[in-house]
Structures are given as C-alpha cells and as structure tokens.
Design a protein around this motif. Structure first.
Motif, PDB file in Angstrom:
ATOM      1  N   PRO A 177       0.810  -1.232   0.000  1.00 28.21           N
ATOM      2  CA  PRO A 177       0.000   0.000   0.000  1.00 28.21           C
ATOM      3  C   PRO A 177       0.837   1.273   0.000  1.00 28.21           C
ATOM      4  O   PRO A 177       0.326   2.343  -0.319  1.00 28.21           O
ATOM      5  CB  PRO A 177      -0.835  -0.125   1.278  1.00 28.21           C
ATOM      6  CG  PRO A 177      -0.098  -1.087   2.141  1.00 28.21           C
ATOM      7  CD  PRO A 177       0.575  -2.051   1.207  1.00 28.21           C
ATOM      8  N   ASN A 178       2.123   1.178   0.346  1.00 30.73           N
ATOM      9  CA  ASN A 178       2.983   2.354   0.312  1.00 30.73           C
ATOM     10  C   ASN A 178       3.271   2.823  -1.111  1.00 30.73           C
ATOM     11  O   ASN A 178       3.765   3.928  -1.321  1.00 30.73           O
ATOM     12  CB  ASN A 178       4.311   2.057   1.018  1.00 30.73           C
ATOM     13  CG  ASN A 178       4.124   1.850   2.505  1.00 30.73           C
ATOM     14  OD1 ASN A 178       3.268   2.475   3.128  1.00 30.73           O
ATOM     15  ND2 ASN A 178       4.914   0.953   3.089  1.00 30.73           N
ATOM     16  N   PHE A 179       2.929   1.978  -2.107  1.00 34.75           N
ATOM     17  CA  PHE A 179       3.159   2.334  -3.514  1.00 34.75           C
ATOM     18  C   PHE A 179       2.104   3.307  -4.038  1.00 34.75           C
ATOM     19  O   PHE A 179       2.358   4.092  -4.941  1.00 34.75           O
ATOM     20  CB  PHE A 179       3.157   1.053  -4.361  1.00 34.75           C
ATOM     21  CG  PHE A 179       3.167   1.303  -5.844  1.00 34.75           C
ATOM     22  CD1 PHE A 179       4.361   1.553  -6.520  1.00 34.75           C
ATOM     23  CD2 PHE A 179       1.989   1.295  -6.581  1.00 34.75           C
ATOM     24  CE1 PHE A 179       4.369   1.791  -7.881  1.00 34.75           C
ATOM     25  CE2 PHE A 179       1.989   1.529  -7.939  1.00 34.75           C
ATOM     26  CZ  PHE A 179       3.185   1.774  -8.596  1.00 34.75           C
ATOM     27  N   TYR A 180       0.906   3.280  -3.451  1.00 37.05           N
ATOM     28  CA  TYR A 180      -0.242   3.986  -4.029  1.00 37.05           C
ATOM     29  C   TYR A 180      -0.014   5.496  -4.039  1.00 37.05           C
ATOM     30  O   TYR A 180       0.439   6.089  -3.057  1.00 37.05           O
ATOM     31  CB  TYR A 180      -1.519   3.651  -3.267  1.00 37.05           C
ATOM     32  CG  TYR A 180      -1.830   2.171  -3.216  1.00 37.05           C
ATOM     33  CD1 TYR A 180      -1.391   1.317  -4.233  1.00 37.05           C
ATOM     34  CD2 TYR A 180      -2.535   1.618  -2.158  1.00 37.05           C
ATOM     35  CE1 TYR A 180      -1.667  -0.033  -4.196  1.00 37.05           C
ATOM     36  CE2 TYR A 180      -2.814   0.255  -2.113  1.00 37.05           C
ATOM     37  CZ  TYR A 180      -2.364  -0.566  -3.125  1.00 37.05           C
ATOM     38  OH  TYR A 180      -2.640  -1.911  -3.085  1.00 37.05           O
ATOM     39  N   HIS A 181      -0.395   6.090  -5.189  1.00 39.76           N
ATOM     40  CA  HIS A 181      -0.126   7.511  -5.364  1.00 39.76           C
ATOM     41  C   HIS A 181      -0.908   8.034  -6.556  1.00 39.76           C
ATOM     42  O   HIS A 181      -0.970   7.371  -7.586  1.00 39.76           O
ATOM     43  CB  HIS A 181       1.378   7.720  -5.607  1.00 39.76           C
ATOM     44  CG  HIS A 181       1.760   9.133  -5.911  1.00 39.76           C
ATOM     45  ND1 HIS A 181       1.802  10.119  -4.952  1.00 39.76           N
ATOM     46  CD2 HIS A 181       2.128   9.735  -7.071  1.00 39.76           C
ATOM     47  CE1 HIS A 181       2.174  11.256  -5.510  1.00 39.76           C
ATOM     48  NE2 HIS A 181       2.370  11.049  -6.799  1.00 39.76           N
TER      49      HIS A 181
END
Length: 388
Positions: A177-181
């Motif tokens: 989830p740290n990839f989402y942007h």
C-alpha cells in the motif's frame, strides 16, 4: 341455416393437390454439387497460429465435400494482397507479415482417390525480428487452382492465419500500500467526449478483513475528484466482481475474476453509452448523457487516507492505455497483449514493462511519462505470458 354435408370426394381431391404440390416443390429444390475448400474454414476463415518460438509450423489441407473418384491436385499460394480486402470486410486492422519472416513449403497437395482430405502443405514462421510490438499479423493462404471437374467453394478458398505470438512481459506489483499515489500530469488532456481506458491486472489473492474491497485504479481531473474508478467487492457485490464507477453511473461485471489469471479490462465511452469489456468480450454497461471528461491524473491503487491498507489490491498491473476515441470490439480483442504505440487516438500508453527504476514511459511519444515517487516492485516470471 343449412348444414354443409361432408364430401369425401372433395377431401380426397384436396389431399391429392397438397401431395402433388409438395412433390413439385421437391423437384424444384436446387441440387448441390460437391466442392473443394480449405479445411477448417467452414465456420471461421481466421485461424489462430500460435508461435512460441521460431521456426513454428502450421499445416494447411484441402477438403472435398465427398470422396473423390480420382486424384485431385490442389495448389496453394500466399497472397498478401488479401489482407487489405479482409480488413475492409471485417472492419479490422491486421498487418501483412514482414518479408522474409515466413515460408510456404510445398505448394501442392493431393486428395487421393477414395478419400476427401489432402496431405498438408506447411507454413513456417522463420523469424520474428521484424515484428512490431502491438501489431497483429495475418497470413492469407489461398487455393490457386485444382485439377479435375470439382470447383472451389469461394467462401472457403482462403484461410487467414493469425499469428499469435507467446509474449513474455514485465509488470509491476502493487500489493504494497505504500506504492499507491495519484500522479498529476503536467499537461492535462481536456474536453474528452469519448474515450477508451484499458488496464491489465493479475490478482495474487483477495486481501483479508471484514471490508474486502480492492481498488485497482482511477483517473480524472487534476483536483483528484477522480470519476472513473475500478474496484472489486464494493456495494454488496462479490469480492471478485469488478465495478466501474463513472461520473454518470456504474456497472458491475458479470465476470467473476479468478486469482492467478491475467485480465485485460477495457472501459469504452462513446458519448452516450458506457461499455465494459473483459478480455475482449463485452461484459456489461450503462447509459450516459454526454459527460465531458479530463485526463489530469492517474491513480494506481487507492491512496486516500485509510484506504491504502483497508482496500489494497494484492496483485500486478501492466498495459495501461488511454484513447480519445471508443475502440471497436475487434480492436479491443486484438489489443489483449499490446497495441501499436502509433495507433490513432492513443493519448497515453504505459506498458509498465521497463523492468527497473520508477519511471513508466509513455510509449506514444506524447510525453506523459510518469516518474513515480514510490519504490516499484517489478515482476518477470512464468506467470507473465500473453498469447494472442
């Protein structure tokens, strides 16, 4: 009123007239002559020729509709001029195979006396070096002439071999989830009255939890009021049903998605209707009323506060494309594995095929490269294969 008496003579005469009429009609029925055709073209002239490596071969035979009394020689040839005619007939855009990439070996076959199928002539694909990614190639093999008195069935004179290359590709894993942007483009594309949005996805698994919603992607204005959202498991649907939400309505897929499988999702808006295709086949849709859109930002996953984990997508994505026109069903089917970057109406094309780094290049040359601010996890394994 007097009763009509039953007249047996009249009944007999009427029956005789009916019988003679049927007999007469049968005598006028057209008689069919036996013909010769290319085997397998009765139902579809376009036949898949899967090419996993070179050389690859395909056998072409001729069939007579009855056993022949004496040997019949059937000569074949490759006629690339038929590609343009076929494209016109089918409203398609297939390409002629590059010169030197194919060979027809043995152009004459024989239907032996007492049989109705010939031996095979062989088509070889010798090289893929000059093939262009995203183009679908067909090779027309046609009956040039036959010996004897039997004619050729014109509708089945030619077989069109559709070269289906097995392609290895790379993808990005968006399970973290740290990839989402949300990525905002420097130059938004405005006044979109028609579009096609496409994305390939592969579900590793459905994430656990009581609220099992998975958000795949979203696009829209720069202010992030993104009105075109793809998500699974929302609004009481099954966890593996895809929902497309636009500014004018939504639809749930009839398709129930499986894990460990690649899917190409195509969302088409023609200015009045919304149609969703899954792997090239129409799935569901809804009516619209002329909404005008903007491609100002693209989001992969969902970065809204709390959504990153609660509605994360455990899987991979590749082949994101945006067109400023509605693709035809044939174009959608032919683009499952990839498209020609120079295709008309292609505004942005991110193959997600770089293999390293955090920049996803726009293959159209329109300059909409996306340099992602988050770390990218790349996949390149036996699951990343596509045959079309």
């Amino acid at each position: 009123m007097k009763k009509l008496k039953y007249n047996s003579n009249y009944s007999f005469i009427l029956m005789f007239v009916v019988v003679m009429t049927v007999v007469s009609a049968c005598k006028k029925t057209t008689s069919f002559e036996d013909v010769i055709l290319i085997t397998g073209t009765q139902e579809n002239k376009l036949v898949k020729f899967t090419v996993e490596g070179v050389p690859s071969s395909f056998g072409v035979t001729a069939t007579a509709t009855d056993k022949v009394e004496s040997d019949v020689n059937v000569s074949f040839e490759v006629d690339t001029t038929l590609v343009e005619l076929y494209n016109t007939e089918m409203s398609a855009k297939y390409y002629v195979l590059p010169k030197g990439s194919y060979e027809l070996v043995g152009n004459t076959a024989v239907i032996k006396a007492g049989t109705n199928v010939s031996n095979a002539v062989t088509v070889y694909i010798r090289s893929l070096d000059k093939f262009v990614d995203g183009r679908t190639y067909i090779l027309p093999v046609t009956i040039k002439n036959v010996t004897g008195s039997m004619s050729v069935l014109e509708a089945s004179r030619t077989i069109y071999l559709k070269v289906a290359r097995v392609i290895d590709f790379k993808s990005i894993d968006i399970s973290n989830p740290n990839f989402y942007h949300p990525y905002a483009f420097a130059q938004p594309y405005n006044n979109i009255t028609k579009f096609t949005y496409e994305i390939k996805c592969y579900i590793n698994d459905w994430h656990p939890g009581s609220n099992q919603i998975s958000r795949l992607s979203n696009w829209g204005p720069v202010d992030e009021s993104l009105p075109n959202l793809l998500r699974f498991g929302e609004a009481g649907s099954k966890i593996n049903q895809l929902q497309w939400v636009s500014a004018e309505g939504s639809t749930f897929s009839k398709t129930e998605f499986a894990t460990k499988t690649w899917y190409t999702i195509s969302c088409v808006y023609d200015g009045s209707t919304y149609k969703m295709y899954i792997n090239g086949k129409f799935d569901s849709g809804f009516d619209g009323a002329g909404k005008v859109y903007q491609l100002g930002a693209l989001e992969i996953g969902m970065s809204y506060s709390g959504y990153q984990t609660a509605q994360r997508f455990l899987g991979r994505v590749a082949e994101i494309r945006f067109w400023d026109r509605p693709l035809s069903p044939t174009e959608i089917q032919e683009g499952i594995c990839g498209v020609d970057a120079s295709s008309a109406g292609l505004v942005g094309y991110w193959k997600m095929n770089e293999g390293d780094g955090n920049t996803f290049f726009d293959r159209t040359g329109n300059g909409r490269n996306m340099t992602w601010p988050k770390a990218t996890v790349w996949n390149s394994d036996s699951f990343n294969k596509c045959a079309q």
